[in-house]
Design an enzyme around this catalytic site. Sequence first.
Site, PDB file in Angstrom:
ATOM      1  N   ARG A   1      -6.391  -5.491  -4.465  1.00  0.00           N
ATOM      2  CA  ARG A   1      -6.261  -5.437  -3.002  1.00  0.00           C
ATOM      3  C   ARG A   1      -7.147  -6.488  -2.357  1.00  0.00           C
ATOM      4  NH1 ARG A   1      -5.725   0.666  -0.809  1.00  0.00           N
ATOM      5  NH2 ARG A   1      -4.258   1.397  -2.404  1.00  0.00           N
TER       6      ARG A   1
ATOM      7  N   THR B   1       1.993   6.928  -7.571  1.00  0.00           N
ATOM      8  CA  THR B   1       2.384   5.618  -7.055  1.00  0.00           C
ATOM      9  C   THR B   1       2.008   4.510  -8.036  1.00  0.00           C
ATOM     10  OG1 THR B   1       1.852   6.488  -4.857  1.00  0.00           O
ATOM     11  CG2 THR B   1       2.278   4.134  -5.005  1.00  0.00           C
TER      12      THR B   1
ATOM     13  N   ASP C   1     -10.699  -4.414  -4.102  1.00  0.00           N
ATOM     14  CA  ASP C   1     -10.909  -3.012  -4.466  1.00  0.00           C
ATOM     15  C   ASP C   1     -11.368  -2.847  -5.919  1.00  0.00           C
ATOM     16  OD1 ASP C   1      -8.505  -3.709  -5.675  1.00  0.00           O
ATOM     17  OD2 ASP C   1      -7.657  -1.701  -5.457  1.00  0.00           O
TER      18      ASP C   1
ATOM     19  N   GLU D   1       2.155  -5.259   0.892  1.00  0.00           N
ATOM     20  CA  GLU D   1       2.100  -3.885   1.363  1.00  0.00           C
ATOM     21  C   GLU D   1       1.016  -3.792   2.431  1.00  0.00           C
ATOM     22  OE1 GLU D   1       3.124  -0.637  -1.604  1.00  0.00           O
ATOM     23  OE2 GLU D   1       1.653  -1.812  -2.690  1.00  0.00           O
ATOM     24  N   GLU D   2       1.223  -2.844   3.353  1.00  0.00           N
ATOM     25  CA  GLU D   2       0.245  -2.665   4.430  1.00  0.00           C
ATOM     26  C   GLU D   2      -1.096  -2.179   3.896  1.00  0.00           C
ATOM     27  OE1 GLU D   2      -0.730   0.650   4.733  1.00  0.00           O
ATOM     28  OE2 GLU D   2       0.757   1.042   3.160  1.00  0.00           O
ATOM     29  N   SER D   3      -1.110  -1.665   2.676  1.00  0.00           N
ATOM     30  CA  SER D   3      -2.309  -1.075   2.087  1.00  0.00           C
ATOM     31  C   SER D   3      -3.202  -2.146   1.449  1.00  0.00           C
ATOM     32  CB  SER D   3      -1.900  -0.045   1.039  1.00  0.00           C
ATOM     33  OG  SER D   3      -1.024  -0.640   0.099  1.00  0.00           O
TER      34      SER D   3
ATOM     35  N   SER E   1      -8.099   2.315  -9.381  1.00  0.00           N
ATOM     36  CA  SER E   1      -8.027   1.393  -8.258  1.00  0.00           C
ATOM     37  C   SER E   1      -9.069   1.667  -7.177  1.00  0.00           C
ATOM     38  CB  SER E   1      -6.611   1.432  -7.689  1.00  0.00           C
ATOM     39  OG  SER E   1      -6.458   0.426  -6.745  1.00  0.00           O
ATOM     40  N   HIS E   2      -8.618   2.021  -5.972  1.00  0.00           N
ATOM     41  CA  HIS E   2      -9.536   2.176  -4.845  1.00  0.00           C
ATOM     42  C   HIS E   2     -10.219   3.536  -4.833  1.00  0.00           C
ATOM     43  CE1 HIS E   2      -5.626   3.766  -3.849  1.00  0.00           C
ATOM     44  NE2 HIS E   2      -6.209   4.563  -2.977  1.00  0.00           N
TER      45      HIS E   2
ATOM     46  N   LYS F   1      -2.438   3.163 -16.582  1.00  0.00           N
ATOM     47  CA  LYS F   1      -1.023   2.866 -16.384  1.00  0.00           C
ATOM     48  C   LYS F   1      -0.548   1.845 -17.397  1.00  0.00           C
ATOM     49  CE  LYS F   1      -1.482  -0.725 -12.910  1.00  0.00           C
ATOM     50  NZ  LYS F   1      -0.813  -1.373 -11.807  1.00  0.00           N
TER      51      LYS F   1
HETATM   52  C1  VG1 Z   1      -1.443   3.528  -2.176  1.00  0.00           C
HETATM   53  C2  VG1 Z   1      -0.852   2.523  -1.220  1.00  0.00           C
HETATM   54  C3  VG1 Z   1       0.252   1.735  -1.903  1.00  0.00           C
HETATM   55  C4  VG1 Z   1      -0.327   1.069  -3.168  1.00  0.00           C
HETATM   56  C5  VG1 Z   1      -0.943   2.123  -4.057  1.00  0.00           C
HETATM   57  C6  VG1 Z   1      -1.620   1.541  -5.265  1.00  0.00           C
HETATM   58  O1  VG1 Z   1      -0.458   4.470  -2.552  1.00  0.00           O
HETATM   59  O2  VG1 Z   1      -0.358   3.153  -0.061  1.00  0.00           O
HETATM   60  O3  VG1 Z   1       0.775   0.794  -1.009  1.00  0.00           O
HETATM   61  O4  VG1 Z   1       0.697   0.410  -3.869  1.00  0.00           O
HETATM   62  O5  VG1 Z   1      -1.930   2.854  -3.331  1.00  0.00           O
HETATM   63  O6  VG1 Z   1      -2.627   0.657  -4.891  1.00  0.00           O
HETATM   64  P1  VG1 Z   1      -0.327   5.902  -1.877  1.00  0.00           P
HETATM   65  O7  VG1 Z   1       0.776   6.589  -2.631  1.00  0.00           O
HETATM   66  O8  VG1 Z   1      -1.661   6.565  -2.002  1.00  0.00           O
HETATM   67  O9  VG1 Z   1       0.007   5.662  -0.443  1.00  0.00           O
HETATM   68  V1  VG1 Z   1      -3.958   0.461  -5.895  1.00  0.00           V
HETATM   69  O10 VG1 Z   1      -4.756  -0.871  -5.374  1.00  0.00           O
HETATM   70  O11 VG1 Z   1      -4.679   2.027  -5.617  1.00  0.00           O
HETATM   71  O12 VG1 Z   1      -3.330   0.433  -7.422  1.00  0.00           O
HETATM   72 CO    CO Z   2      -6.067  -1.500  -6.683  1.00  0.00          CO
END
Ligand code: VG1
Ligand code: CO
Length: 543
Positions: free
Chosen positions: A282, A18, A277, A363-365, A113-114, A126
């Site tokens: 985030r 993603t 995050d 995004e909901e995330s 990221s998280h 990336k």
């Molecule tokens: C998750 C989230 C998505 C977000 C992605 C990257 O992806 O659901 O909405 O864009 O993380 O966020 P996934 O494929 O695990 O659902 V970050 O802040 O980790 O770059």
């Molecule tokens: Co992130």
Amino acid sequence: MTIQIIQTQPFSDQKPGTSGLRKRVSVFQQPDYLQNFVQSIFNIIAAPSGATLVLGGDGRYYNREAIQIILKMAAANGFGRVLVGQGGILSTPAASCVIRKYQTFGGIILSASHNPGGRDGDFGIKFNTSNGGPAPEKITDAIFACSKTISQYRILEAADIPLDATGTHTLGDMQVEVIDPVADYADLMAALFDFNAIRDLLQSGFRMKFDAMHAVAGPYAREILVNRLGAPAHSVMNATPLPDFGGGHPDPNLTYAHELVEILYSENAPDFGAASDGDGDRNMILGKRFFVTPSDSLAVLAANARLAPGYADGLAGIARSMPTSAAADRVAEELGIPCFETPTGWKFFGNLMDAGKVTLCGEESFGTGSDHVREKDGLWAVLFWLNILAIKRQSVETLMKRHWVRFGRNVYSRHDYEGLPAEAASGVMQHLRARFSSLPDTVFGSYTVKTCDDFSYTDPIDASVSTAQGIRILFTDGSRIVFRLSGTGTDGATLRIYLEAYEPDPSNHHLDAQEALAELISIAMQLSELKERTGRDTPTVIT
Ligand code: VG1
Ligand code: CO
């Protein structure tokens, strides 16, 4: 200093998910693993000789080593200049800001990221293009294809560059500028928001707490909230980026940001709480004993956007990822502006923003952002909220509840099942797909299935098609359940179940989301046969 051409063997698992390539640190530490992927990026992007690259990361374990390797590879691949954040630090939104501001060819961001960091945690990388946004799928697919056949990479034999002070160095024919990672970003924020109003709010007895979760946002929050806006120093907690994020999981949600949540739900809670995050893109927004879902946050920002100077002229449009609730759609409708539904992942927003079709995205995330950069942006969302609160002088809860009275409430929750065996998880998805033809018109308690599909997206700008982006079960009353497999995890499979019901009646708006969604949750379990197929019926994380 000589350029070395190293013979290498390809790896088969360098497919970006993603958001970039994410693997355990130990995977990245294998000989040539990082080098192969970086050379694959350079081969595909084919930067003109002398181009400028931006480089930085969230400070996690292996960040510094990776930066030295990438600098030497950039020099051997004909780049003319690299802008690298001091200490190797650049938050994801700050990297996007710097790429755009200095009109560079693009940037490499080092982050998972998280995901947790440290020697036993995750690392990630990336590439972002010259618009500042994550490379689109056609580029990441090409990088993956290249990584499967790569046979050599180029690297300069040279000493490491000192990263801990700003200044300029040379590496072969390339210049390395170690830049202040915060200043450009902080200046951009000052241009978008009413810093005077926020300063007044912070001096009026309003108390806030920002949790940087020992990750990259700490230095940014200190500079902006404390130095420029006058918040007391203790308003920012866990503000020093640590290679292992203090052993925590730098994911700003009710489960992993529990330290902040406890403060905001305590007796003497501050008025406002926020967290971000690992890489600072985030955000979680909390009021006094009140949680704002990210989907609602997007809707609130959209409805009140004109209160911030940077958005005083209004919005061109809004975009949200498919699993994000339709709360923003209702605002868009009232504002008379378009609302786009994209697959999960920020890379799908870039074309819409570049074409001037949308201003806000979410995004909901826990991701919200705008066309000021091409990434989601944690502190930006926090400042936007503060700007709105500074003008409205309402509590977070009052603001949210009044919003629901006006637009209705899209009651929303996401249930994550982490660490599932990959086969069982894909079995759940296959089982759901197999039911598509028989589900429409089926009645489950008070819900009737209207349609179901596997979400597919055709980009309105370049007509590229992305299929299999999540299974949607849509009910006749507008409620829905979405099933999706995560593309960012590194350990087994993560199944995400997204639940949404629309509640127009204000007398029900006080209800807890889990309570209000209880029937949909049990339908989701029944439909997916999750328990039978995985042995699990309790989510790892509920947001
Ligand atoms: C998750 C989230 C998505 C977000 C992605 C990257 O992806 O659901 O909405 O864009 O993380 O966020 P996934 O494929 O695990 O659902 V970050 O802040 O980790 O770059
Ligand atoms: Co992130």
